[in-house]
Design a protein around this motif. Sequence first.
Motif, PDB file in Angstrom:
ATOM      1  N   PHE A 133       0.833  -1.206   0.000  1.00  0.00           N
ATOM      2  CA  PHE A 133       0.000   0.000   0.000  1.00  0.00           C
ATOM      3  C   PHE A 133       0.864   1.252   0.000  1.00  0.00           C
ATOM      4  N   ALA A 134       1.940   1.246   0.776  1.00  0.00           N
ATOM      5  CA  ALA A 134       2.823   2.410   0.829  1.00  0.00           C
ATOM      6  C   ALA A 134       3.531   2.618  -0.504  1.00  0.00           C
ATOM      7  N   CYS A 135       3.981   1.545  -1.144  1.00  0.00           N
ATOM      8  CA  CYS A 135       4.649   1.680  -2.446  1.00  0.00           C
ATOM      9  C   CYS A 135       3.700   2.242  -3.500  1.00  0.00           C
ATOM     10  N   VAL A 136       2.501   1.705  -3.561  1.00  0.00           N
ATOM     11  CA  VAL A 136       1.522   2.195  -4.541  1.00  0.00           C
ATOM     12  C   VAL A 136       1.131   3.633  -4.223  1.00  0.00           C
ATOM     13  N   SER A 137       1.020   3.949  -2.946  1.00  0.00           N
ATOM     14  CA  SER A 137       0.665   5.313  -2.558  1.00  0.00           C
ATOM     15  C   SER A 137       1.745   6.313  -2.940  1.00  0.00           C
ATOM     16  N   VAL A 138       3.008   5.929  -2.824  1.00  0.00           N
ATOM     17  CA  VAL A 138       4.084   6.830  -3.234  1.00  0.00           C
ATOM     18  C   VAL A 138       4.030   7.053  -4.743  1.00  0.00           C
ATOM     19  N   LEU A 139       3.764   6.014  -5.502  1.00  0.00           N
ATOM     20  CA  LEU A 139       3.610   6.177  -6.952  1.00  0.00           C
ATOM     21  C   LEU A 139       2.452   7.104  -7.287  1.00  0.00           C
ATOM     22  N   ILE A 140       1.337   6.915  -6.620  1.00  0.00           N
ATOM     23  CA  ILE A 140       0.173   7.785  -6.836  1.00  0.00           C
ATOM     24  C   ILE A 140       0.488   9.209  -6.424  1.00  0.00           C
ATOM     25  N   LEU A 141       1.185   9.369  -5.319  1.00  0.00           N
ATOM     26  CA  LEU A 141       1.540  10.704  -4.838  1.00  0.00           C
ATOM     27  C   LEU A 141       2.378  11.455  -5.853  1.00  0.00           C
ATOM     28  N   HIS A 142       3.354  10.768  -6.433  1.00  0.00           N
ATOM     29  CA  HIS A 142       4.225  11.432  -7.403  1.00  0.00           C
ATOM     30  C   HIS A 142       3.535  11.694  -8.735  1.00  0.00           C
ATOM     31  N   THR A 143       2.619  10.833  -9.131  1.00  0.00           N
ATOM     32  CA  THR A 143       1.964  11.042 -10.425  1.00  0.00           C
ATOM     33  C   THR A 143       0.821  12.043 -10.343  1.00  0.00           C
ATOM     34  N   THR A 144       0.138  12.128  -9.226  1.00  0.00           N
ATOM     35  CA  THR A 144      -0.984  13.060  -9.138  1.00  0.00           C
ATOM     36  C   THR A 144      -0.559  14.475  -8.770  1.00  0.00           C
ATOM     37  N   SER A 145       0.647  14.642  -8.277  1.00  0.00           N
ATOM     38  CA  SER A 145       1.098  15.987  -7.912  1.00  0.00           C
ATOM     39  C   SER A 145       1.177  16.910  -9.126  1.00  0.00           C
ATOM     40  N   PHE A 146       1.453  16.341 -10.274  1.00  0.00           N
ATOM     41  CA  PHE A 146       1.521  17.145 -11.501  1.00  0.00           C
ATOM     42  C   PHE A 146       0.171  17.767 -11.824  1.00  0.00           C
ATOM     43  N   PHE A 147      -0.907  17.047 -11.583  1.00  0.00           N
ATOM     44  CA  PHE A 147      -2.238  17.536 -11.910  1.00  0.00           C
ATOM     45  C   PHE A 147      -2.737  18.588 -10.936  1.00  0.00           C
ATOM     46  N   LEU A 148      -2.107  18.704  -9.790  1.00  0.00           N
ATOM     47  CA  LEU A 148      -2.525  19.688  -8.794  1.00  0.00           C
ATOM     48  C   LEU A 148      -1.839  21.036  -8.971  1.00  0.00           C
ATOM     49  N   GLU A 149      -0.878  21.120  -9.877  1.00  0.00           N
ATOM     50  CA  GLU A 149      -0.171  22.392 -10.081  1.00  0.00           C
ATOM     51  C   GLU A 149      -1.062  23.444 -10.734  1.00  0.00           C
ATOM     52  N   ASP A 150      -1.942  23.027 -11.610  1.00  0.00           N
ATOM     53  CA  ASP A 150      -2.857  23.944 -12.290  1.00  0.00           C
ATOM     54  C   ASP A 150      -4.282  23.599 -11.872  1.00  0.00           C
ATOM     55  N   PRO A 151      -4.704  24.095 -10.702  1.00  0.00           N
ATOM     56  CA  PRO A 151      -6.014  23.680 -10.197  1.00  0.00           C
ATOM     57  C   PRO A 151      -7.161  24.188 -11.074  1.00  0.00           C
ATOM     58  N   ASN A 152      -8.036  23.304 -11.354  1.00  0.00           N
ATOM     59  CA  ASN A 152      -9.250  23.575 -12.103  1.00  0.00           C
ATOM     60  C   ASN A 152     -10.407  23.141 -11.218  1.00  0.00           C
ATOM     61  N   ALA A 153     -11.455  23.887 -11.198  1.00  0.00           N
ATOM     62  CA  ALA A 153     -12.602  23.527 -10.355  1.00  0.00           C
ATOM     63  C   ALA A 153     -13.469  22.506 -11.071  1.00  0.00           C
ATOM     64  N   THR A 154     -12.888  21.417 -11.479  1.00  0.00           N
ATOM     65  CA  THR A 154     -13.637  20.361 -12.148  1.00  0.00           C
ATOM     66  C   THR A 154     -13.725  19.155 -11.228  1.00  0.00           C
ATOM     67  N   PHE A 155     -14.630  18.277 -11.566  1.00  0.00           N
ATOM     68  CA  PHE A 155     -14.820  17.077 -10.759  1.00  0.00           C
ATOM     69  C   PHE A 155     -13.565  16.206 -10.708  1.00  0.00           C
ATOM     70  N   PRO A 156     -12.869  15.965 -11.828  1.00  0.00           N
ATOM     71  CA  PRO A 156     -11.644  15.158 -11.736  1.00  0.00           C
ATOM     72  C   PRO A 156     -10.567  15.796 -10.852  1.00  0.00           C
ATOM     73  N   PHE A 157     -10.528  17.128 -10.799  1.00  0.00           N
ATOM     74  CA  PHE A 157      -9.545  17.778  -9.931  1.00  0.00           C
ATOM     75  C   PHE A 157      -9.779  17.398  -8.469  1.00  0.00           C
ATOM     76  N   PHE A 158     -11.034  17.373  -8.056  1.00  0.00           N
ATOM     77  CA  PHE A 158     -11.336  17.034  -6.669  1.00  0.00           C
ATOM     78  C   PHE A 158     -11.025  15.569  -6.371  1.00  0.00           C
ATOM     79  N   ILE A 159     -11.211  14.701  -7.355  1.00  0.00           N
ATOM     80  CA  ILE A 159     -10.848  13.294  -7.172  1.00  0.00           C
ATOM     81  C   ILE A 159      -9.335  13.163  -7.023  1.00  0.00           C
ATOM     82  N   VAL A 160      -8.597  13.855  -7.895  1.00  0.00           N
ATOM     83  CA  VAL A 160      -7.134  13.799  -7.820  1.00  0.00           C
ATOM     84  C   VAL A 160      -6.648  14.389  -6.500  1.00  0.00           C
TER      85      VAL A 160
END
Length: 75
Positions: A15-42
């Motif tokens: 779980f920790a390994c997968v979470s670190v992968l998710i953490l690193h891949t989703t951080s890119f999508f949080l740099e340009d916040p958009n008030a869309t539904f996928p943004f809140f999921i990410v």
Amino acid sequence: MNAARDYRFDVLRVFACVSVLILHTTSFFLEDPNATFPFFIVAFVNSFSRAAVPLFVMTAGRFALEKIDDFASIP
């Protein structure tokens, strides 16, 4: 005498390994916040996966402390 292997820690490590992968891949999508539904999921998944680093530290500490016989001898 070695105790039987506790597979729950293996699940925590996976779980920790997968979470670190998710953490690193989703951080890119949080740099340009958009008030869309996928943004809140990410944002939710990114926040949930931040528990990975403390999990690594706690599991490593648990197995390191298991090997110490005399705590007074720790410098």
